[in-house]
Design a protein around this motif. Sequence first.
Motif, PDB file in Angstrom:
ATOM      1  N   ALA A 192       0.826  -1.206   0.000  1.00 59.12           N
ATOM      2  CA  ALA A 192       0.000   0.000   0.000  1.00 59.12           C
ATOM      3  C   ALA A 192       0.862   1.260   0.000  1.00 59.12           C
ATOM      4  CB  ALA A 192      -0.929  -0.006   1.218  1.00 59.12           C
ATOM      5  N   GLN A 193       1.927   1.247   0.775  1.00 57.47           N
ATOM      6  CA  GLN A 193       2.806   2.415   0.826  1.00 57.47           C
ATOM      7  C   GLN A 193       3.587   2.604  -0.467  1.00 57.47           C
ATOM      8  OE1 GLN A 193       1.648   4.403   2.934  1.00 57.47           O
ATOM      9  NE2 GLN A 193       3.281   4.679   4.456  1.00 57.47           N
ATOM     10  N   VAL A 194       3.953   1.520  -1.124  1.00 55.11           N
ATOM     11  CA  VAL A 194       4.610   1.636  -2.427  1.00 55.11           C
ATOM     12  C   VAL A 194       3.659   2.289  -3.427  1.00 55.11           C
ATOM     13  CG1 VAL A 194       5.404   0.300  -4.426  1.00 55.11           C
ATOM     14  CG2 VAL A 194       6.300  -0.209  -2.159  1.00 55.11           C
ATOM     15  N   ILE A 195       2.418   1.848  -3.430  1.00 52.92           N
ATOM     16  CA  ILE A 195       1.429   2.437  -4.340  1.00 52.92           C
ATOM     17  C   ILE A 195       1.268   3.930  -4.068  1.00 52.92           C
ATOM     18  CG2 ILE A 195      -1.022   2.441  -4.974  1.00 52.92           C
ATOM     19  CD1 ILE A 195      -0.967  -0.623  -4.443  1.00 52.92           C
ATOM     20  N   ARG A 196       1.323   4.308  -2.806  1.00 53.84           N
ATOM     21  CA  ARG A 196       1.215   5.715  -2.425  1.00 53.84           C
ATOM     22  C   ARG A 196       2.514   6.479  -2.652  1.00 53.84           C
ATOM     23  NH1 ARG A 196       0.567   6.711   3.040  1.00 53.84           N
ATOM     24  NH2 ARG A 196      -0.363   8.734   2.538  1.00 53.84           N
ATOM     25  N   GLY A 197       3.608   5.753  -2.909  1.00 53.50           N
ATOM     26  CA  GLY A 197       4.903   6.401  -3.072  1.00 53.50           C
ATOM     27  C   GLY A 197       5.505   6.860  -1.762  1.00 53.50           C
ATOM     28  N   ARG A 198       5.160   6.143  -0.679  1.00 52.93           N
ATOM     29  CA  ARG A 198       5.612   6.540   0.655  1.00 52.93           C
ATOM     30  C   ARG A 198       6.493   5.453   1.266  1.00 52.93           C
ATOM     31  NH1 ARG A 198       4.998  11.616   1.993  1.00 52.93           N
ATOM     32  NH2 ARG A 198       4.689  11.079   4.199  1.00 52.93           N
ATOM     33  N   GLN A 199       7.375   5.865   2.140  1.00 46.40           N
ATOM     34  CA  GLN A 199       8.211   4.924   2.879  1.00 46.40           C
ATOM     35  C   GLN A 199       7.353   4.185   3.897  1.00 46.40           C
ATOM     36  OE1 GLN A 199      11.762   6.708   4.474  1.00 46.40           O
ATOM     37  NE2 GLN A 199      12.179   5.012   5.886  1.00 46.40           N
ATOM     38  N   SER A 200       7.483   2.872   3.969  1.00 43.74           N
ATOM     39  CA  SER A 200       6.661   2.096   4.902  1.00 43.74           C
ATOM     40  C   SER A 200       7.315   1.998   6.281  1.00 43.74           C
ATOM     41  CB  SER A 200       6.403   0.689   4.346  1.00 43.74           C
ATOM     42  OG  SER A 200       7.619   0.025   4.035  1.00 43.74           O
ATOM     43  N   HIS A 201       8.584   1.648   6.330  1.00 43.92           N
ATOM     44  CA  HIS A 201       9.259   1.452   7.608  1.00 43.92           C
ATOM     45  C   HIS A 201       9.705   2.787   8.212  1.00 43.92           C
ATOM     46  CE1 HIS A 201       9.292  -2.644   6.155  1.00 43.92           C
ATOM     47  NE2 HIS A 201       9.771  -3.069   7.310  1.00 43.92           N
ATOM     48  N   PHE A 202       9.480   2.941   9.498  1.00 43.87           N
ATOM     49  CA  PHE A 202       9.965   4.070  10.309  1.00 43.87           C
ATOM     50  C   PHE A 202       9.274   5.409   9.990  1.00 43.87           C
ATOM     51  CE2 PHE A 202      13.942   1.630   8.982  1.00 43.87           C
ATOM     52  CZ  PHE A 202      13.764   0.660   9.952  1.00 43.87           C
ATOM     53  N   ASN A 203       8.272   5.404   9.134  1.00 39.52           N
ATOM     54  CA  ASN A 203       7.687   6.649   8.638  1.00 39.52           C
ATOM     55  C   ASN A 203       6.507   7.088   9.501  1.00 39.52           C
ATOM     56  OD1 ASN A 203       6.820   8.818   7.156  1.00 39.52           O
ATOM     57  ND2 ASN A 203       6.240   7.657   5.342  1.00 39.52           N
ATOM     58  N   ALA A 257       5.668  10.572   9.273  1.00 41.40           N
ATOM     59  CA  ALA A 257       5.643  11.957   8.795  1.00 41.40           C
ATOM     60  C   ALA A 257       4.239  12.543   8.762  1.00 41.40           C
ATOM     61  CB  ALA A 257       6.271  12.038   7.405  1.00 41.40           C
ATOM     62  N   THR A 258       3.230  11.717   8.501  1.00 39.80           N
ATOM     63  CA  THR A 258       1.838  12.169   8.485  1.00 39.80           C
ATOM     64  C   THR A 258       1.034  11.258   9.403  1.00 39.80           C
ATOM     65  OG1 THR A 258       1.117  10.713   6.678  1.00 39.80           O
ATOM     66  CG2 THR A 258       2.136  12.830   6.049  1.00 39.80           C
ATOM     67  N   PRO A 259      -0.158  11.669   9.811  1.00 40.84           N
ATOM     68  CA  PRO A 259      -0.974  10.803  10.675  1.00 40.84           C
ATOM     69  C   PRO A 259      -1.202   9.414  10.064  1.00 40.84           C
ATOM     70  CG  PRO A 259      -1.866  13.015  10.673  1.00 40.84           C
ATOM     71  CD  PRO A 259      -0.770  13.008   9.659  1.00 40.84           C
ATOM     72  N   LEU A 260      -1.508   9.368   8.752  1.00 43.34           N
ATOM     73  CA  LEU A 260      -1.740   8.066   8.128  1.00 43.34           C
ATOM     74  C   LEU A 260      -0.469   7.221   8.109  1.00 43.34           C
ATOM     75  CD1 LEU A 260      -3.488   6.038   6.671  1.00 43.34           C
ATOM     76  CD2 LEU A 260      -3.041   7.261   4.512  1.00 43.34           C
ATOM     77  N   ASP A 261       0.669   7.839   7.752  1.00 45.78           N
ATOM     78  CA  ASP A 261       1.935   7.111   7.774  1.00 45.78           C
ATOM     79  C   ASP A 261       2.222   6.570   9.174  1.00 45.78           C
ATOM     80  OD1 ASP A 261       2.563   7.534   5.065  1.00 45.78           O
ATOM     81  OD2 ASP A 261       3.462   9.487   5.503  1.00 45.78           O
TER      82      ASP A 261
END
Length: 318
Positions: free
Chosen positions: A97-108, A110-114
Amino acid sequence: MRERTTPGPGTWHRPLLLVAAVTAPFVAISLAGLALDGRVLVGAPIWGKPFKFAVSIVLYAVTWSWLVTYLPHRRLVRWPATVIAAALAVEYAIIVAQVIRGRQSHFNVATPLDGILWGVMGTSITVLWLANIVVALFLIRREIGGRTLTWAVRSGAAISLLGIGMAFLMTRPTEAQRAAMREGGFGGIIGRHSVGVLDGGPIMQVTGWSTTGGDLRVAHFVGIHALQALPLLALLLAAMARRTTLLRGERVRTRLVLVAAAGYAAFTGLTLWQALRGQPLTRPDGLTLAVAGILAALVLAAVAAVLATARRDREEAR
C-alpha cells in the motif's frame, strides 16, 4: 518426555499456505514494477522492497506450514500459527500500500496516516515474534523425521527467533533523530537500517544493503532464514548418505548439523557486530576478516573431527 511424530496427510497449516499463495504472485508483480516503474524511494527502486519481502514471506510461510504438521492439532498450537499468518499478511499489505502511495513504509511517521500504518506494522512484527516463540516452544519438544532433521529444525527455529528480534534494533531513533526532535527539526522518520551513514546512500544490487555503512538488515535476513537453511542441510546430508558411506550413520549427520548450526549462529552474530560497527558487508576491516577466518577455521576443524570420529568408529566396527 519428547514425542516422536510424523505429519498426517492434508495437515499443512492452511492460513499459512494461503498467505504464501496470495503473496507469491507479488514476486512477479514486483519484478514487473522494477522493470516498468522508475520511481526511487530512500535511494532504492521502489518495488525492490515488495519483491524481497514477497520471496521471504513465501519461504517463511511455507516452512512454518510444513513444521506445524508435526505438532498436535490443538488450538494452543494452531492459533499462534494463524497469528503468524495474519501478521505476515498485515505487514506485506502495508508495504505494498505504501509503495502504491509512493511513501516509505518502515519508520515513517511523517503524516498521521503514515504513523498509523507504521504503528500497525510495528505491532504486527511484535505479535509475529511472540507467536513464533509459542510455536517454537512446542516444536522443540517434538521429534521430526529423525534426530538430524529434528536438531536442524530446533536450532533453525531458535536462530530465526533471534533474527526476527534483531528488527527491534532498527526501530530505535538515532542520536541525530533525537537531536532533531529536541530542536524541532523532526523529519518524520524514527529508526533506520544503516549504521554510521544515513539510509538512502549507495546500496548493493538486489539486497539493497548499504555499501558505505553498516546495515542491520544483513543479520536480520541471515538469522531469519536459518529456519530454511539448516533443515535443507539436514535433507542434503540424508541424500548424500545414499552414496557416501561415512554419512550413513545418523549420529554423524546430527553432529554435522549441530556444527553447522553453531557456525550459522556465530556468523549471524558476526554480521550484526560488523553492522553495529558501521561497516558494510562488502568492506570488512582486518578485525572482521580475522574473526571470520577464525570462525571458518573452527567450523572446518569441527567438521574434520566429526568425520574422523565417524571413520574411526566404522573401522572399529568391522
